[in-house]
Design an enzyme around this catalytic site. Structure first.
Site, PDB file in Angstrom:
ATOM      1  N   ASP A   3       2.837  16.287 -10.223  1.00  0.00           N
ATOM      2  CA  ASP A   3       2.778  16.579  -8.939  1.00  0.00           C
ATOM      3  C   ASP A   3       3.969  16.244  -8.179  1.00  0.00           C
ATOM      4  O   ASP A   3       4.609  16.239  -7.285  1.00  0.00           O
ATOM      5  CB  ASP A   3       1.543  15.963  -7.756  1.00  0.00           C
ATOM      6  CG  ASP A   3       1.304  13.981  -7.751  1.00  0.00           C
ATOM      7  OD1 ASP A   3       2.277  14.006  -9.171  1.00  0.00           O
ATOM      8  OD2 ASP A   3       0.156  13.566  -7.405  1.00  0.00           O
ATOM      9  N   PRO A  59       1.182   3.388 -20.519  1.00  0.00           N
ATOM     10  CA  PRO A  59       1.420   2.721 -21.521  1.00  0.00           C
ATOM     11  C   PRO A  59       2.630   1.435 -21.882  1.00  0.00           C
ATOM     12  O   PRO A  59       3.300   2.549 -21.431  1.00  0.00           O
ATOM     13  CB  PRO A  59       0.642   3.525 -22.802  1.00  0.00           C
ATOM     14  CG  PRO A  59       0.788   4.646 -22.671  1.00  0.00           C
ATOM     15  CD  PRO A  59       1.482   4.727 -20.800  1.00  0.00           C
ATOM     16  N   HIS A  91       5.916  11.181 -17.516  1.00  0.00           N
ATOM     17  CA  HIS A  91       6.064   9.221 -16.607  1.00  0.00           C
ATOM     18  C   HIS A  91       4.618  10.057 -15.303  1.00  0.00           C
ATOM     19  O   HIS A  91       4.841   9.398 -14.860  1.00  0.00           O
ATOM     20  CB  HIS A  91       7.171   9.169 -16.198  1.00  0.00           C
ATOM     21  CG  HIS A  91       7.537   7.805 -17.138  1.00  0.00           C
ATOM     22  ND1 HIS A  91       7.458   6.569 -17.367  1.00  0.00           N
ATOM     23  CD2 HIS A  91       8.036   8.031 -19.025  1.00  0.00           C
ATOM     24  CE1 HIS A  91       7.445   6.260 -18.487  1.00  0.00           C
ATOM     25  NE2 HIS A  91       7.923   6.873 -19.048  1.00  0.00           N
TER      26      HIS A  91
END
Length: 323
Positions: free
Chosen positions: A75, A163, A67
């Protein structure tokens, strides 16, 4: 022999310095060998301790990596809380069900005691996922480090990259291909659905008002038992496990389940019906070692998606807030 003018020598030296500096900014194996020699060991210790207390944290670490890294960059932008007018990515419906973020702080605190302001939250996301995979019976993935932390959230971009469970498999493949993961790798990464659980809000459309014909009837009855209402409370603990046989093992049972029409999510079952993905499902169902090999390759690509390095980012003091 011609001699270089002083200005030419100066510019050559400057180019060399710049090359050395840019090389240092790349991700590297053992990036912290000098600045924080025990960094990876500390993360592994904390991940193991948390797993022994809360086994589901290992699942969370793998989900965090996906995710976070799939959205723009690997990051740690996912970890930022809403603050100073910046909305957190955690508020997106695509991140519904994400949990155990507080234990990232546990890992960060241990690292800050070991070597303050040296290890990024982005590297914690990557290495905790790596170590979580092993605790769940998966392969060890040798990961590079040196990522820096984002100073901003990308909540507006989450829906374009994470998604939805109702998306077509072709659209899912397209998202992964945009970061360099091919069809084979995407099928392998979806094998992470062999662990953890899914909230009933993401399942009920397959069993109410009528049962999805691609679902095994006996399995559909089991799901109705787990999710008795077509309108489950999103705040209630109502869920079904991805895999009832080996629920906390990252193995190829996921592929055996979807070949038997026992996939929880619509996107899972589409892996079987799509001609591009079906051959890989068959191969992974037949060979756990092959699944682990492809999963390792794809996870590595995901973990190195567009990382921020050196001046592009920072090392947060607290993973929840920018400095």
């Amino acid at each position: 022999m011609a001699t270089l003018a002083p200005t030419s020598s100066f510019f050559l030296l400057l180019l060399l310095i710049l090359q050395l500096y840019s090389g240092k900014s790349d991700l590297q194996i053992n990036y912290y060998s000098e600045s924080c020699p025990r960094a990876e060991e500390v993360i592994k210790e904390q991940v193991t301790n948390l797993y022994n207390i809360h086994g589901n944290t290992a699942v969370s670490w793998i989900r965090n990596l996906f995710h976070d890294c799939i959205v723009k960059s690997c990051d740690a932008s996912l970890l930022l809380d809403t603050a100073e007018g910046m909305e957190s990515e955690k508020t997106s419906s695509r991140n519904f069900g994400m949990r155990n973020f507080k234990y990232i702080n546990t890992i960060k605190e241990a690292l800050e005691k070991e070597c303050p302001m040296k290890v990024s939250c982005a590297d914690i996301v990557a290495l905790s996922a790596r170590d979580g995979v092993v605790l769940l019976g998966g392969p060890h993935v040798e990961m590079k480090t040196g990522r820096k932390d984002s100073k901003e959230s990308y909540v507006a971009q989450v829906e374009g990259f994470v998604p939805n469970h109702n998306d077509t498999i072709q659209s899912v493949l397209s998202v992964f291909q945009s970061i360099g993961v091919d069809t084979e790798g995407t099928v392998a990464l979806l094998g992470a659905h062999s662990i953890g659980r899914v909230h009933c809000t993401n399942i009920v459309h397959r069993i109410y008002p009528t049962v999805d014909p691609t679902l095994d009837p006996t399995y559909a009855e089991y799901l109705k038992g787990r999710c008795p209402s077509p309108e489950p409370n999103p705040n209630a603990i109502e869920y079904a496990r991805n895999d009832r046989i080996t629920p906390m093992l990252l193995d190829n049972m996921y592929y055996k389940n979807i070949l038997s029409h026992k996939g929880l999510l619509l996107v899972d079952q589409q892996l079987v019906s799509d001609p591009d993905t079906y051959p890989f499902v068959e191969k992974m169902a037949a060979d756990n070692a092959y699944f682990h090999e492809q999963f390792s390759k794809a996870l590595l690509i995901l973990s190195e998606n567009n990382p921020l390095t050196e001046e592009q980012g920072e090392i947060r003091r607290d993973c929840r807030y920018k400095n």
